[in-house]
Design a protein around this motif. Structure first.
Motif, PDB file in Angstrom:
ATOM      1  N   ILE A  66       0.826  -1.204   0.000  1.00  0.00           N
ATOM      2  CA  ILE A  66       0.000   0.000   0.000  1.00  0.00           C
ATOM      3  C   ILE A  66       0.865   1.260   0.000  1.00  0.00           C
ATOM      4  N   PHE A  67       0.218   2.391  -0.296  1.00  0.00           N
ATOM      5  CA  PHE A  67       0.934   3.657  -0.454  1.00  0.00           C
ATOM      6  C   PHE A  67       0.799   4.547   0.785  1.00  0.00           C
ATOM      7  N   VAL A  68       0.533   3.910   1.926  1.00  0.00           N
ATOM      8  CA  VAL A  68       0.467   4.625   3.200  1.00  0.00           C
ATOM      9  C   VAL A  68       1.796   4.387   3.906  1.00  0.00           C
ATOM     10  N   TYR A  69       2.522   5.483   4.182  1.00  0.00           N
ATOM     11  CA  TYR A  69       3.876   5.356   4.705  1.00  0.00           C
ATOM     12  C   TYR A  69       3.997   5.970   6.091  1.00  0.00           C
ATOM     13  N   ASN A  70       4.814   5.332   6.937  1.00  0.00           N
ATOM     14  CA  ASN A  70       5.075   5.895   8.263  1.00  0.00           C
ATOM     15  C   ASN A  70       6.235   6.892   8.181  1.00  0.00           C
ATOM     16  N   ASP A  71       6.544   7.526   9.301  1.00  0.00           N
ATOM     17  CA  ASP A  71       7.558   8.585   9.299  1.00  0.00           C
ATOM     18  C   ASP A  71       8.934   8.082   8.885  1.00  0.00           C
ATOM     19  N   ASP A  90      17.022  13.144 -13.647  1.00  0.00           N
ATOM     20  CA  ASP A  90      16.136  14.192 -14.170  1.00  0.00           C
ATOM     21  C   ASP A  90      14.861  14.366 -13.355  1.00  0.00           C
ATOM     22  N   GLY A  91      14.326  13.259 -12.852  1.00  0.00           N
ATOM     23  CA  GLY A  91      13.064  13.366 -12.140  1.00  0.00           C
ATOM     24  C   GLY A  91      12.827  12.183 -11.230  1.00  0.00           C
ATOM     25  N   VAL A  92      11.798  12.310 -10.397  1.00  0.00           N
ATOM     26  CA  VAL A  92      11.452  11.267  -9.439  1.00  0.00           C
ATOM     27  C   VAL A  92       9.967  10.931  -9.554  1.00  0.00           C
ATOM     28  N   VAL A  93       9.649   9.719  -9.133  1.00  0.00           N
ATOM     29  CA  VAL A  93       8.297   9.184  -9.244  1.00  0.00           C
ATOM     30  C   VAL A  93       7.879   8.692  -7.866  1.00  0.00           C
ATOM     31  N   PHE A  94       6.829   9.273  -7.316  1.00  0.00           N
ATOM     32  CA  PHE A  94       6.386   8.842  -5.989  1.00  0.00           C
ATOM     33  C   PHE A  94       4.911   9.136  -5.787  1.00  0.00           C
ATOM     34  N   GLY A  95       4.389   8.642  -4.672  1.00  0.00           N
ATOM     35  CA  GLY A  95       3.014   8.912  -4.270  1.00  0.00           C
ATOM     36  C   GLY A  95       2.863   8.530  -2.817  1.00  0.00           C
ATOM     37  N   ALA A  96       1.924   9.169  -2.133  1.00  0.00           N
ATOM     38  CA  ALA A  96       1.665   8.843  -0.732  1.00  0.00           C
ATOM     39  C   ALA A  96       0.211   9.162  -0.413  1.00  0.00           C
ATOM     40  N   LEU A  97      -0.455   8.218   0.259  1.00  0.00           N
ATOM     41  CA  LEU A  97      -1.874   8.356   0.570  1.00  0.00           C
ATOM     42  C   LEU A  97      -2.110   8.173   2.062  1.00  0.00           C
ATOM     43  N   THR A  98      -3.279   8.602   2.502  1.00  0.00           N
ATOM     44  CA  THR A  98      -3.718   8.344   3.871  1.00  0.00           C
ATOM     45  C   THR A  98      -4.517   7.040   3.907  1.00  0.00           C
ATOM     46  N   ASP A  99      -4.860   6.608   5.104  1.00  0.00           N
ATOM     47  CA  ASP A  99      -5.670   5.393   5.245  1.00  0.00           C
ATOM     48  C   ASP A  99      -7.029   5.519   4.551  1.00  0.00           C
ATOM     49  N   ASP A 100      -7.513   6.744   4.404  1.00  0.00           N
ATOM     50  CA  ASP A 100      -8.821   6.975   3.776  1.00  0.00           C
ATOM     51  C   ASP A 100      -8.746   7.073   2.259  1.00  0.00           C
ATOM     52  N   GLY A 101      -7.542   6.944   1.708  1.00  0.00           N
ATOM     53  CA  GLY A 101      -7.389   7.032   0.255  1.00  0.00           C
ATOM     54  C   GLY A 101      -7.264   8.446  -0.262  1.00  0.00           C
ATOM     55  N   ASP A 102      -7.051   9.408   0.639  1.00  0.00           N
ATOM     56  CA  ASP A 102      -6.772  10.780   0.220  1.00  0.00           C
ATOM     57  C   ASP A 102      -5.273  10.942  -0.014  1.00  0.00           C
ATOM     58  N   THR A 121       6.657  12.916 -11.052  1.00  0.00           N
ATOM     59  CA  THR A 121       5.487  12.144 -11.487  1.00  0.00           C
ATOM     60  C   THR A 121       4.819  11.550 -10.252  1.00  0.00           C
ATOM     61  N   PHE A 122       3.511  11.779 -10.132  1.00  0.00           N
ATOM     62  CA  PHE A 122       2.740  11.081  -9.097  1.00  0.00           C
ATOM     63  C   PHE A 122       2.322   9.748  -9.703  1.00  0.00           C
ATOM     64  N   HIS A 123       2.755   8.641  -9.088  1.00  0.00           N
ATOM     65  CA  HIS A 123       2.593   7.335  -9.735  1.00  0.00           C
ATOM     66  C   HIS A 123       1.202   6.721  -9.524  1.00  0.00           C
ATOM     67  N   MET A 124       1.081   5.426  -9.797  1.00  0.00           N
ATOM     68  CA  MET A 124      -0.238   4.783  -9.823  1.00  0.00           C
ATOM     69  C   MET A 124      -0.916   4.660  -8.457  1.00  0.00           C
ATOM     70  N   ALA A 125      -0.305   5.228  -7.421  1.00  0.00           N
ATOM     71  CA  ALA A 125      -1.065   5.427  -6.183  1.00  0.00           C
ATOM     72  C   ALA A 125      -2.331   6.217  -6.507  1.00  0.00           C
ATOM     73  N   PHE A 126      -2.285   6.990  -7.587  1.00  0.00           N
ATOM     74  CA  PHE A 126      -3.459   7.775  -8.001  1.00  0.00           C
ATOM     75  C   PHE A 126      -4.684   6.879  -8.189  1.00  0.00           C
ATOM     76  N   ASP A 127      -4.456   5.681  -8.718  1.00  0.00           N
ATOM     77  CA  ASP A 127      -5.580   4.775  -9.001  1.00  0.00           C
ATOM     78  C   ASP A 127      -6.175   4.168  -7.735  1.00  0.00           C
ATOM     79  N   ALA A 128      -5.486   4.321  -6.597  1.00  0.00           N
ATOM     80  CA  ALA A 128      -6.011   3.841  -5.319  1.00  0.00           C
ATOM     81  C   ALA A 128      -6.845   4.911  -4.611  1.00  0.00           C
ATOM     82  N   ILE A 129      -6.891   6.116  -5.189  1.00  0.00           N
ATOM     83  CA  ILE A 129      -7.736   7.180  -4.644  1.00  0.00           C
ATOM     84  C   ILE A 129      -9.167   6.935  -5.120  1.00  0.00           C
ATOM     85  N   ARG A 148       3.342  15.410 -13.711  1.00  0.00           N
ATOM     86  CA  ARG A 148       2.468  14.444 -14.407  1.00  0.00           C
ATOM     87  C   ARG A 148       1.884  13.436 -13.425  1.00  0.00           C
ATOM     88  N   ILE A 149       0.815  12.807 -13.877  1.00  0.00           N
ATOM     89  CA  ILE A 149       0.144  11.742 -13.123  1.00  0.00           C
ATOM     90  C   ILE A 149       0.180  10.483 -13.979  1.00  0.00           C
TER      91      ILE A 149
END
Length: 209
Positions: A66-71, A90-102, A121-129, A148-149
């Motif tokens: 999952i894309f929910v990360y601790n400190d 050149d660039g980085v690809v990441f994403g981070a969500l809350t337990d609620d999918g925000d 780039t915000f990665h495919m964590a987007f599809d878990a929103i 980009r997304i």
């Protein structure tokens, strides 16, 4: 047309560049959707790619799942971003969500700040929103300078042809202010058809060339 090839480690980088990839998403562990490569892999890939005028986007993800990360995990991600920047990536690809999918906006603000000057780039964590929250997520990412997304338009269990309408909704939300990068199931055989149908100039895949 920008064909971004998702590549595991350095091994296949020369081949995919020779075959026409004009951007690389550099990952380890593609079986779990990609994690961060070692410093050595990042350095050698950057050196080779820069000699062949091919931008590198480094996956920043400390583990699969999952894309929910601790400190602690977020601190690891921040350090990996600084390392990528130091190596001239050149660039980085990441994403981070809350337990609620925000969007985890606090975590993302930290990671975006760490990536100052690099493409993001915000990665495919987007599809878990949840779909009803995606429009607001797009607006937030635009406001915070994300470039980009990466999206499949839904679960990777279904073919991308079945996700076209949802990707079009994301493109509509983006309103030309952020690039929508379709991925997941795009191959050298269907890339022209899918990019034409979506009206996009970039596509992503492990078999795109």
């Amino acid at each position: 047309m920008i064909k971004e090839a998702a590549v595991e480690n350095f091994t296949n980088v020369p081949t995919v560049i020779a075959n026409g990839a004009n951007r690389i998403e550099l990952c380890d562990n593609l079986a779990v959707g990609g994690t961060t490569v070692s410093k050595g892999v990042m350095a050698e890939t950057q050196k080779y790619a820069s000699e062949h005028h091919t931008p590198i986007m480094a996956m920043i993800r400390p583990r699969g799942g999952i894309f929910v990360y601790n400190d602690t995990e977020l601190k690891i991600m921040e350090t990996d971003i600084f390392q990528a920047q130091e190596l001239g990536i050149d660039g980085v690809v990441f994403g981070a969500l809350t337990d609620d999918g925000d969007l985890d906006t606090e975590a993302l603000e930290m990671l975006i700040a760490a990536a100052g000057g690099m493409q993001i780039t915000f990665h495919m964590a987007f599809d878990a929103i949840p779909i009803e929250k995606q429009d607001d997520a797009v607006k937030w990412l635009i406001e915070h300078g994300v470039d980009r997304i990466l999206t499949h338009g839904g679960s990777l269990d279904k073919p991308i042809n079945e996700s076209i309408n949802q990707i079009k909704e994301t493109i509509k939300s983006a309103n030309g202010q952020i690039i929508v990068l379709p991925g997941g199931g795009i191959t050298k055989d269907n890339v022209d058809q899918i990019t034409s149908e979506l009206g996009v100039a970039e596509a992503h895949g492990t078999k795109i060339v």
